[in-house]
Design an enzyme around this catalytic site. Structure first.
Site, mmCIF file in Angstrom:
data_model
loop_
_atom_site.group_PDB
_atom_site.id
_atom_site.type_symbol
_atom_site.label_atom_id
_atom_site.label_comp_id
_atom_site.label_asym_id
_atom_site.label_seq_id
_atom_site.Cartn_x
_atom_site.Cartn_y
_atom_site.Cartn_z
ATOM 1 N N TYR A 136 0.828 -0.943 0.202
ATOM 2 C CA TYR A 136 -0.579 0.177 -0.113
ATOM 3 C C TYR A 136 1.148 1.256 -0.178
ATOM 4 C CZ TYR A 136 -3.155 3.277 1.683
ATOM 5 O OH TYR A 136 -5.072 4.653 2.234
ATOM 6 N N ASP A 193 -0.626 15.578 6.368
ATOM 7 C CA ASP A 193 -1.734 14.565 5.283
ATOM 8 C C ASP A 193 -3.213 15.427 4.732
ATOM 9 O OD1 ASP A 193 -3.282 12.889 4.088
ATOM 10 O OD2 ASP A 193 -4.120 11.497 6.046
ATOM 11 N N ASP A 242 -3.262 5.353 -2.053
ATOM 12 C CA ASP A 242 -4.567 6.800 -1.631
ATOM 13 C C ASP A 242 -4.768 6.914 -2.864
ATOM 14 O OD1 ASP A 242 -5.815 8.379 -0.392
ATOM 15 O OD2 ASP A 242 -4.609 8.162 1.108
ATOM 16 N N ASP A 260 -6.658 9.710 -2.435
ATOM 17 C CA ASP A 260 -7.099 11.040 -2.200
ATOM 18 C C ASP A 260 -8.587 11.042 -2.654
ATOM 19 O OD1 ASP A 260 -5.472 11.439 -0.411
ATOM 20 O OD2 ASP A 260 -4.868 12.789 -0.822
ATOM 21 N N HIS A 287 -7.945 3.384 -3.125
ATOM 22 C CA HIS A 287 -9.271 3.714 -2.853
ATOM 23 C C HIS A 287 -9.915 5.636 -2.662
ATOM 24 C CE1 HIS A 287 -7.425 5.578 0.482
ATOM 25 N NE2 HIS A 287 -6.903 4.661 1.011
ATOM 26 N N GLU A 326 -12.066 8.771 -1.979
ATOM 27 C CA GLU A 326 -12.810 8.628 -1.002
ATOM 28 C C GLU A 326 -14.215 9.864 -0.839
ATOM 29 O OE1 GLU A 326 -9.983 11.552 1.575
ATOM 30 O OE2 GLU A 326 -9.564 10.131 0.937
ATOM 31 N N CYS A 328 -7.018 14.515 6.971
ATOM 32 C CA CYS A 328 -6.372 12.798 7.858
ATOM 33 C C CYS A 328 -7.365 12.519 8.083
ATOM 34 C CB CYS A 328 -5.441 13.328 9.008
ATOM 35 S SG CYS A 328 -5.298 11.940 9.261
ATOM 36 N N ARG A 346 -13.672 4.939 -0.146
ATOM 37 C CA ARG A 346 -13.512 5.075 0.484
ATOM 38 C C ARG A 346 -14.783 6.397 1.418
ATOM 39 N NH1 ARG A 346 -7.961 8.224 4.106
ATOM 40 N NH2 ARG A 346 -9.130 9.858 5.232
ATOM 41 N N GLU A 352 -13.653 4.736 7.153
ATOM 42 C CA GLU A 352 -12.795 4.883 8.003
ATOM 43 C C GLU A 352 -13.186 4.998 9.723
ATOM 44 O OE1 GLU A 352 -9.705 4.996 8.488
ATOM 45 O OE2 GLU A 352 -8.924 7.190 7.088
ATOM 46 N N ASN A 385 -8.837 -0.037 8.493
ATOM 47 C CA ASN A 385 -7.718 0.612 7.954
ATOM 48 C C ASN A 385 -7.169 0.663 9.582
ATOM 49 O OD1 ASN A 385 -5.581 2.009 8.159
ATOM 50 N ND2 ASN A 385 -6.367 4.774 7.862
#
Length: 308
Positions: A52, A67, A94, A96, A121, A123, A131, A166, A196, A220
């Site tokens: 990942y 982040d 990831d 975002d 993923h 989101e 974050c 996500r 999440e 996660n």
């Protein structure tokens, strides 16, 4: 859902197919964070089946940034190429919120597939995201997230490429509204739901029950967060299919590096912290260093060069 059945051999599989096979054969599947190619090589050598690249990890360890959605599509693709060049493990990314609108998402998906990624993923936070374990998050309406997913699904040039949705809505809208979102995202074509900041195993079990599909929920397990450090056995009992350990190794590496820096400044030497360092012989083993040297000797050996 696409067929998760394993193919005849790893070499015949696409990255997405390798990821799907790992999900089928290991439950829950640990997906470990690898912040650089060498970490990916170590993860593969010790036996992990999937790796990942965290958005927060990319920001912090490659660019010295928090982040907060400050990295770019190009920077992500650059890091993906570095990692996929070094390992055959399927890599989840990831991404975002997708780095923009529908056409940006399409460019992202096509680039990731071309560069050897296996999964993403995507989101449902607003573009100026935070974050997932920090306060004051905001999410877009579910229909806007469905549109993001539609853009990603439409852009796939490889049907096996794995798209996980996500949702960060649990902290904003509560459990039932977030489950409703998750169901909508799966109906739109997502392969899995990343719920999440769940705080309890019963939260995960509620998603699993509502979605009622194999391999449908990802957890996660990130340290120092809102989610407890559930074990794989505990997650298996809740029906979770996969678990991210996004920055576990990176945090350990940073803690060790800090001790070394402090020791050199304090003691004028690193000899008292050598026990937390990776030995040179082990480094060479992971890199297959001696095979490179042997190739040089084979290619460029000359008469009289042989050592006695």
């Amino acid at each position: 859902m696409h067929d998760l059945a394993p193919a005849a051999s790893d070499t015949a599989l696409t990255p997405g197919q390798r990821f799907r096979r790992a999900l089928q054969t290991t439950s829950p599947l640990p997906i470990v964070g690898t912040i650089n190619p060498y970490c990916a090589m170590m993860a593969e050598r010790v036996g992990h089946k999937a790796i990942y690249l965290a958005g927060g990890g990319l920001a912090t360890y490659s660019y010295g940034l928090p982040d907060l959605a400050m990295t770019t599509l190009t920077e992500v693709l650059t890091e993906v190429r570095r990692i996929t060049d070094a390992t055959s493990l399927p890599l989840m990314i990831d991404v975002d919120t997708g780095f923009g609108g529908a056409f940006n998402i399409a460019r992202l998906i096509k680039g990731l597939i071309k560069d050897g990624a296996a999964a993403i993923h995507l989101e449902d936070q607003v573009q100026q995201k935070r974050c997932g374990h920090r306060p004051n998050k905001a999410v877009v309406p579910a229909r806007e997230m469905v549109d993001r997913l539609k853009a990603a699904l439409d852009a796939r040039t490889d049907a096996s490429f794995f798209i996980c949705a996500r949702t960060d809505a649990l902290a904003v809208e509560g459990l039932q509204a977030t489950i409703d979102r998750a169901c909508a995202y799966m109906e739109a074509g997502a392969d899995m739901i990343f719920a999440e900041a769940c705080r309890t195993l019963s939260d995960y079990a509620a998603f699993v029950h509502a979605l009622d599909r194999p391999h449908s929920v990802l957890a996660n397990i990130t340290e120092f967060s809102l989610t407890p450090a559930f074990t794989l056995d505990e997650l298996r009992g809740a029906g979770v299919a996969a678990a991210l350990f996004p920055l576990s190794a990176a945090r350990a590496m940073s803690a060790a590096a800090l001790k070394v820096y402090e020791a050199i400044l304090r003691d004028g030497s690193a000899k008292d912290v050598i026990d937390i360092m990776q030995p040179r012989a082990q480094l060479y083993e992971f890199l297959n260093y001696h095979a490179y040297e042997q190739k040089l000797d084979q290619l460029f050996a000359r008469q009289g060069d042989a050592k006695t």
